[in-house]
Scaffold this motif. Structure first.
Motif, short mmCIF file in Angstrom:
data_model
loop_
_atom_site.label_atom_id
_atom_site.label_comp_id
_atom_site.label_asym_id
_atom_site.label_seq_id
_atom_site.Cartn_x
_atom_site.Cartn_y
_atom_site.Cartn_z
N LEU A 124 36.97 4.26 -76.53
CA LEU A 124 38.10 4.45 -77.42
C LEU A 124 38.98 3.21 -77.33
O LEU A 124 39.42 2.84 -76.24
N PHE A 125 39.16 2.53 -78.47
CA PHE A 125 40.11 1.43 -78.55
C PHE A 125 41.40 2.02 -79.12
O PHE A 125 41.36 2.69 -80.15
N VAL A 126 42.52 1.76 -78.47
CA VAL A 126 43.79 2.33 -78.91
C VAL A 126 44.79 1.21 -79.19
O VAL A 126 45.01 0.35 -78.33
N GLU A 127 45.38 1.25 -80.37
CA GLU A 127 46.44 0.31 -80.73
C GLU A 127 47.68 1.10 -81.10
O GLU A 127 47.61 2.05 -81.89
N ILE A 128 48.81 0.72 -80.54
CA ILE A 128 50.08 1.40 -80.78
C ILE A 128 51.02 0.41 -81.45
O ILE A 128 51.22 -0.69 -80.96
N SER A 140 49.53 -5.05 -96.09
CA SER A 140 48.39 -5.96 -95.94
C SER A 140 48.44 -6.69 -94.60
O SER A 140 47.42 -6.87 -93.95
N ALA A 141 49.63 -7.12 -94.19
CA ALA A 141 49.78 -7.79 -92.90
C ALA A 141 49.45 -6.83 -91.76
O ALA A 141 48.80 -7.23 -90.78
N LEU A 142 49.87 -5.59 -91.87
CA LEU A 142 49.58 -4.59 -90.85
C LEU A 142 48.07 -4.35 -90.76
O LEU A 142 47.49 -4.33 -89.67
N ILE A 143 47.42 -4.18 -91.89
CA ILE A 143 45.97 -3.95 -91.92
C ILE A 143 45.23 -5.13 -91.31
O ILE A 143 44.32 -4.97 -90.50
N LYS A 144 45.65 -6.33 -91.68
CA LYS A 144 45.01 -7.53 -91.12
C LYS A 144 45.20 -7.56 -89.60
O LYS A 144 44.26 -7.86 -88.86
N ASN A 145 46.39 -7.25 -89.12
CA ASN A 145 46.67 -7.25 -87.68
C ASN A 145 45.81 -6.21 -86.96
O ASN A 145 45.18 -6.52 -85.94
N LEU A 146 45.75 -5.00 -87.49
CA LEU A 146 44.96 -3.94 -86.86
C LEU A 146 43.47 -4.26 -86.89
O LEU A 146 42.75 -4.01 -85.93
N THR A 147 43.01 -4.84 -87.99
CA THR A 147 41.61 -5.22 -88.12
C THR A 147 41.25 -6.32 -87.13
O THR A 147 40.23 -6.24 -86.44
N THR A 148 42.08 -7.33 -87.05
CA THR A 148 41.83 -8.45 -86.14
C THR A 148 41.82 -7.98 -84.69
O THR A 148 40.97 -8.40 -83.90
N LYS A 149 42.74 -7.11 -84.32
CA LYS A 149 42.77 -6.60 -82.95
C LYS A 149 41.48 -5.85 -82.62
O LYS A 149 40.91 -6.03 -81.55
N PHE A 150 41.01 -5.02 -83.55
CA PHE A 150 39.76 -4.31 -83.32
C PHE A 150 38.59 -5.28 -83.22
O PHE A 150 37.80 -5.22 -82.28
N ARG A 151 38.47 -6.17 -84.20
CA ARG A 151 37.32 -7.08 -84.22
C ARG A 151 37.27 -7.98 -82.99
O ARG A 151 36.20 -8.19 -82.41
#
Length: 135
Positions: A52-56, A72-83
């Motif tokens: 489980l990867f968790v981002e808060i 869009s900035a939030l989605i990019k940030n969350l996507t980059t953190k996961f990737r």
């Protein structure tokens, strides 16, 4: 296992292991040392059948992501953190189970649905094979 992020506390009962993946203290064993060039989720938690990867994201300002540009900035940030976390763990050969990604962000229902749909379209679902074959 209990982990903290700011003033929030999370209990990952039943976890085999849980640690702060974006650790900033180089003296700790969980410090990965690539924060200067890679983004990281807050926590990596291992269970018997998955990781489980968790981002808060800071819930104190629910209006922070109101505009389309902010979303869009939030989605990019969350996507980059996961990737980046996914890639780092894959390179360590530590993706031997499925990965689930949990983002904890305080948004209204419409924003949450939009965010979930956008993230689903941008995140990988399977790691590449380690043996170099193309299955």
């Amino acid at each position: 296992m209990i982990l903290r992020e700011g003033t929030l506390q999370f209990d990952f009962a039943g976890a085999i292991d849980a640690f702060k993946f974006d650790e900033q203290n180089p003296a700790l064993v969980t410090f990965h040392g690539l924060s200067h060039c890679m983004k990281a989720v807050d926590f990596v938690v291992e269970y018997d059948d998955h990781y489980l990867f968790v981002e808060i994201k800071d819930p104190r300002d629910p209006n922070r992501y109101g505009s389309e540009q902010d979303k869009s900035a939030l989605i990019k940030n969350l996507t980059t953190k996961f990737r980046d976390t996914f890639l780092y763990r894959w390179a360590e050969n530590k993706l031997d189970k499925p990965v689930r990604y949990q983002c904890l962000v305080e948004l209204d229902n419409a924003q949450t649905l939009y965010l979930m749909n956008q993230l689903k379209n941008q995140l990988p679902t399977e790691p590449p094979p380690l043996d170099g074959s193309n299955h």
